[in-house]
Design an enzyme around this catalytic site. Structure first.
Site, mmCIF file in Angstrom:
data_model
loop_
_atom_site.group_PDB
_atom_site.id
_atom_site.type_symbol
_atom_site.label_atom_id
_atom_site.label_comp_id
_atom_site.label_asym_id
_atom_site.label_seq_id
_atom_site.Cartn_x
_atom_site.Cartn_y
_atom_site.Cartn_z
ATOM 1 N N LYS A 193 0.863 -1.165 0.063
ATOM 2 C CA LYS A 193 0.147 -0.095 0.162
ATOM 3 C C LYS A 193 0.941 1.361 0.176
ATOM 4 O O LYS A 193 1.977 1.258 0.326
ATOM 5 C CB LYS A 193 -0.861 0.005 1.092
ATOM 6 C CG LYS A 193 -0.107 0.084 2.355
ATOM 7 C CD LYS A 193 -0.020 1.584 3.137
ATOM 8 C CE LYS A 193 0.660 1.429 4.457
ATOM 9 N NZ LYS A 193 1.790 2.326 4.729
ATOM 10 N N ASP A 205 -2.401 -1.861 10.253
ATOM 11 C CA ASP A 205 -2.754 -1.806 8.700
ATOM 12 C C ASP A 205 -3.037 -3.071 8.174
ATOM 13 O O ASP A 205 -3.563 -3.344 6.989
ATOM 14 C CB ASP A 205 -1.561 -1.591 7.957
ATOM 15 C CG ASP A 205 -0.805 -0.140 8.259
ATOM 16 O OD1 ASP A 205 -1.635 0.643 8.499
ATOM 17 O OD2 ASP A 205 0.372 0.155 8.054
HETATM 18 P P1 ATP Z 1 4.305 -0.533 7.741
HETATM 19 O O1 ATP Z 1 4.026 0.430 6.297
HETATM 20 O O2 ATP Z 1 3.019 -1.308 8.169
HETATM 21 O O3 ATP Z 1 4.883 0.201 8.985
HETATM 22 P P2 ATP Z 1 6.796 -1.554 6.852
HETATM 23 O O4 ATP Z 1 6.568 -1.571 5.265
HETATM 24 O O5 ATP Z 1 7.441 -0.270 7.124
HETATM 25 O O6 ATP Z 1 5.228 -1.884 7.273
HETATM 26 P P3 ATP Z 1 7.418 -4.375 7.057
HETATM 27 O O7 ATP Z 1 8.015 -4.742 5.724
HETATM 28 O O8 ATP Z 1 6.051 -5.081 7.193
HETATM 29 O O9 ATP Z 1 7.487 -2.783 7.386
HETATM 30 O O10 ATP Z 1 8.343 -4.853 8.115
HETATM 31 C C1 ATP Z 1 8.753 -4.366 9.333
HETATM 32 C C2 ATP Z 1 9.551 -5.355 10.000
HETATM 33 O O11 ATP Z 1 8.680 -6.788 10.288
HETATM 34 C C3 ATP Z 1 10.868 -5.914 9.529
HETATM 35 O O12 ATP Z 1 11.978 -5.514 10.488
HETATM 36 C C4 ATP Z 1 10.636 -7.418 9.284
HETATM 37 O O13 ATP Z 1 11.778 -8.123 9.530
HETATM 38 C C5 ATP Z 1 9.432 -7.857 10.121
HETATM 39 N N1 ATP Z 1 8.526 -8.880 9.422
HETATM 40 C C6 ATP Z 1 7.992 -9.806 10.135
HETATM 41 N N2 ATP Z 1 7.134 -10.443 9.340
HETATM 42 C C7 ATP Z 1 7.555 -9.981 8.142
HETATM 43 C C8 ATP Z 1 6.882 -10.498 6.711
HETATM 44 N N3 ATP Z 1 6.080 -11.217 6.383
HETATM 45 N N4 ATP Z 1 7.353 -9.458 5.665
HETATM 46 C C9 ATP Z 1 8.213 -8.364 5.892
HETATM 47 N N5 ATP Z 1 8.587 -8.109 7.267
HETATM 48 C C10 ATP Z 1 8.255 -8.762 8.135
#
Ligand code: ATP
Length: 284
Positions: A11, A136
């Site tokens: 997203k 989210d």
């Molecule tokens: P948001 O926009 O919801 O804050 P994000 O894109 O910033 O999410 P994610 O990619 O979801 O962040 O990853 C955040 C942390 O979660 C990372 O440090 C990662 O190691 C951990 N993590 C746990 N499960 C997953 C997964 N299925 N995919 C990606 N990261 C994951």
């Protein structure tokens, strides 16, 4: 049926205002999100017992810290089903990037398991379950575009972005969402503006220029201080014809909205010279 494969979409945030900090430490948000076609691929296979997760990235945890694992565990707990599941996650969505990759994976696992185990849970029931994993997750279950308030979990559906081309580039740094909130708190600023009404109006009018004029993200002010690539990538996107550019979520990914595929492709090629993680996608 023994297995199912799902696309798990990223997203972007078209607006993001950080409101008050609650007594429990969470921040109230006001945000408009849009699902995009950059996606991970999740394959779920039933097995006798236990939950296993494997991913194609060594730095994403394969154990109970993985959001896909958390979703499967919660699903079994809440439905009382005595079973097992093997989850394979092919990551394409950049990690810790402000694109909700982890939340989207959790949403796909809930959706896929509901189908695989024939539990017939409604979207509303899945969203309630998802909110326990991350704010989210309900949006990722819903897809399209939506206005979210609270800590991101109260949702109201909106018309999705009109047809356009979106370029996303992730600077080579990771942003931890809790750290981004602390940085915001230490700035001691108020949210610049609450743009929700304006953005909803622009989406209802299906006016892409109006959408781009009204994009806004409080986190960008914080991130700009530490990550020069954000301003640099936005400038490149604008030079190649983006109608609007913004950082997504708590960053550091930056996106640009283009009316023409040709311009988007040129911006992509230019950004590729500087940055490994660049994507062209569409609203979904
Ligand atoms: P948001 O926009 O919801 O804050 P994000 O894109 O910033 O999410 P994610 O990619 O979801 O962040 O990853 C955040 C942390 O979660 C990372 O440090 C990662 O190691 C951990 N993590 C746990 N499960 C997953 C997964 N299925 N995919 C990606 N990261 C994951």
């Amino acid at each position: 049926m023994k297995s199912v494969t799902l696309n798990s979409s990223a997203k972007i945030n078209l607006t993001l205002g950080i409101l008050s900090k609650r007594l429990d430490g969470y921040h109230e948000l006001d945000t408009v999100m849009q699902a995009v076609s950059v996606h991970d691929v999740i394959k779920l296979t039933k097995k006798e017992k236990g939950i296993t997760v494997c991913t194609n990235l060594p730095y994403v945890p394969n154990d109970s810290r993985n959001t896909a694992y958390k979703a499967a565990k919660l699903f079994f707990e809440q439905t009382g089903i005595d079973g097992g599941i093997e989850i394979s996650v092919e990551k394409n969505i950049p990690v810790a990037a402000g694109l909700a990759g982890g939340s989207s994976n959790a949403a796909s696992v809930l959706k896929g398991m509901n189908w695989l185990f024939g539990t017939g849970l409604t979207l509303d029931e899945l969203c309630k379950m998802g909110a326990k994993i991350g704010a989210d997750v309900p949006f990722c279950l819903m897809g399209g575009a939506a206005h979210a308030t609270g800590i991101g979990e109260k949702l109201e559906k909106l018309p999705k972005l009109p047809q356009c081309h979106i370029v996303i580039a992730k600077p080579p740094v990771s942003v931890s969402t809790p750290e981004a909130y602390s940085a915001w708190d230490s700035l001691g600023e108020e949210s610049g503006k609450i743009m929700y009404g304006d953005m909803a109006q622009a989406l209802q009018a299906q006016d892409i220029d109006m959408v781009c004029e009204r994009m806004y993200n409080d986190f960008e002010r914080v991130a700009n201080i530490k990550i020069p690539a954000i301003a640099e990538y936005k400038k490149i996107m604008t030079e190649f014809g983006a109608k609007g550019t913004l950082m997504s979520g708590s960053g550091p990914s930056v996106f640009g909205i283009f009316g023409s595929q040709n311009q988007a492709r040129k911006a992509y090629n230019e950004l590729k010279k500087k940055c490994r993680e660049v994507y062209i996608c569409r609203p979904v």
